[in-house]
Design a protein around this motif. Structure first.
Motif, short mmCIF file in Angstrom:
data_model
loop_
_atom_site.label_atom_id
_atom_site.label_comp_id
_atom_site.label_asym_id
_atom_site.label_seq_id
_atom_site.Cartn_x
_atom_site.Cartn_y
_atom_site.Cartn_z
N PRO A 46 37.83 35.30 29.44
CA PRO A 46 36.64 34.74 28.78
C PRO A 46 35.46 35.72 28.84
N MET A 47 34.68 35.71 27.78
CA MET A 47 33.52 36.59 27.70
C MET A 47 32.54 36.32 28.83
N GLU A 48 32.39 35.07 29.21
CA GLU A 48 31.46 34.70 30.29
C GLU A 48 31.89 35.33 31.61
N PHE A 49 33.20 35.41 31.83
CA PHE A 49 33.71 36.03 33.05
C PHE A 49 33.38 37.52 33.08
N VAL A 50 33.53 38.19 31.94
CA VAL A 50 33.22 39.62 31.86
C VAL A 50 31.74 39.85 32.15
N VAL A 51 30.88 39.01 31.59
CA VAL A 51 29.44 39.12 31.84
C VAL A 51 29.15 38.94 33.33
N MET A 52 29.78 37.96 33.95
CA MET A 52 29.59 37.72 35.39
C MET A 52 30.03 38.92 36.21
N ILE A 53 31.15 39.53 35.86
CA ILE A 53 31.66 40.73 36.55
C ILE A 53 30.63 41.86 36.47
N VAL A 92 36.26 49.60 40.73
CA VAL A 92 37.49 49.24 40.03
C VAL A 92 38.29 48.23 40.86
N ALA A 93 38.42 48.48 42.14
CA ALA A 93 39.17 47.57 43.02
C ALA A 93 38.50 46.19 43.08
N GLN A 94 37.17 46.16 43.16
CA GLN A 94 36.45 44.88 43.20
C GLN A 94 36.68 44.07 41.93
N VAL A 95 36.57 44.73 40.78
CA VAL A 95 36.76 44.05 39.50
C VAL A 95 38.19 43.53 39.38
N CYS A 98 38.81 40.53 41.76
CA CYS A 98 38.15 39.32 41.28
C CYS A 98 38.88 38.74 40.06
N ALA A 99 39.30 39.61 39.15
CA ALA A 99 40.04 39.15 37.97
C ALA A 99 41.35 38.48 38.38
N ARG A 100 42.06 39.08 39.33
CA ARG A 100 43.31 38.49 39.81
C ARG A 100 43.08 37.13 40.46
N GLN A 101 42.04 37.05 41.29
CA GLN A 101 41.73 35.79 41.97
C GLN A 101 41.44 34.67 40.97
N HIS A 102 40.84 35.03 39.84
CA HIS A 102 40.52 34.03 38.82
C HIS A 102 41.60 33.95 37.74
N GLN A 103 42.70 34.65 37.96
CA GLN A 103 43.87 34.65 37.08
C GLN A 103 43.54 35.10 35.66
N HIS A 104 42.75 36.17 35.58
CA HIS A 104 42.43 36.78 34.28
C HIS A 104 43.09 38.16 34.22
N LEU A 106 42.00 40.86 32.95
CA LEU A 106 41.01 41.92 32.73
C LEU A 106 41.44 43.22 33.41
N GLN A 107 41.31 44.32 32.70
CA GLN A 107 41.67 45.63 33.24
C GLN A 107 40.44 46.51 33.36
N CYS A 108 40.36 47.21 34.46
CA CYS A 108 39.26 48.11 34.74
C CYS A 108 39.88 49.40 35.27
N THR A 109 39.44 50.55 34.77
CA THR A 109 39.99 51.82 35.22
C THR A 109 38.86 52.84 35.39
N MET A 110 39.22 54.00 35.86
CA MET A 110 38.25 55.08 36.01
C MET A 110 38.87 56.38 35.51
N GLU A 111 38.01 57.26 35.03
CA GLU A 111 38.48 58.58 34.61
C GLU A 111 37.37 59.60 34.87
N LYS A 112 37.78 60.83 35.08
CA LYS A 112 36.82 61.90 35.37
C LYS A 112 35.91 62.10 34.17
N GLU A 113 34.62 62.30 34.45
CA GLU A 113 33.65 62.47 33.37
C GLU A 113 33.82 63.83 32.73
#
Length: 113
Positions: A46-53, A92-95, A98-104, A106-113
């Motif tokens: 849900p969009m609201e969940f992404v905003v909360m994150i 990334v780990a926090q997001v 939290c997504a797993r705990q709420h059963q969403h 959502l994917q979050c990753t990181m890459e070198k700038e």
């Protein structure tokens, strides 16, 4: 020249040489590399969940979080922030936790700038 004079000049030359070497061999420090944290769109979170994150883990205002969420929704992904490796990895780990705990999915990753 006597032996004492020669020794004093030799010691003086050595100490000047040492000082010169210290200046030349001074190491240059580099800034640590930075990493972009990215959110990836999916059709189920849900969009609201992404905003909360975004507000909770990235300290964004509601308006900033909403704008990034819309970017993720329309473009498929968005850069949420740029951090040192350790900070980016933690975010990334926090997001993801939290997504797993709420059963969403959502994917979050990181890459070198």
């Amino acid at each position: 020249m006597n032996v004492l004079s020669e020794r004093m000049m030799s010691e003086k030359d050595d100490s000047e040489e040492d000082q010169e070497l210290l200046v030349k061999t001074r190491p240059k420090t580099k800034k640590p590399p930075l990493y972009k944290v990215l959110l990836i769109n999916d059709d189920y979170t849900p969009m609201e969940f992404v905003v909360m994150i975004l507000e909770r883990f990235f300290g964004l205002t509601h308006a900033q979080a909403f704008d990034i969420m819309i970017t993720v929704h329309k473009k498929g992904l968005a850069v949420v922030g740029v951090f040192s490796y350790e900070v980016a990895e933690t975010k990334v780990a926090q997001v993801m936790d939290c997504a797993r705990q709420h059963q969403h999915p959502l994917q979050c990753t990181m890459e070198k700038e």
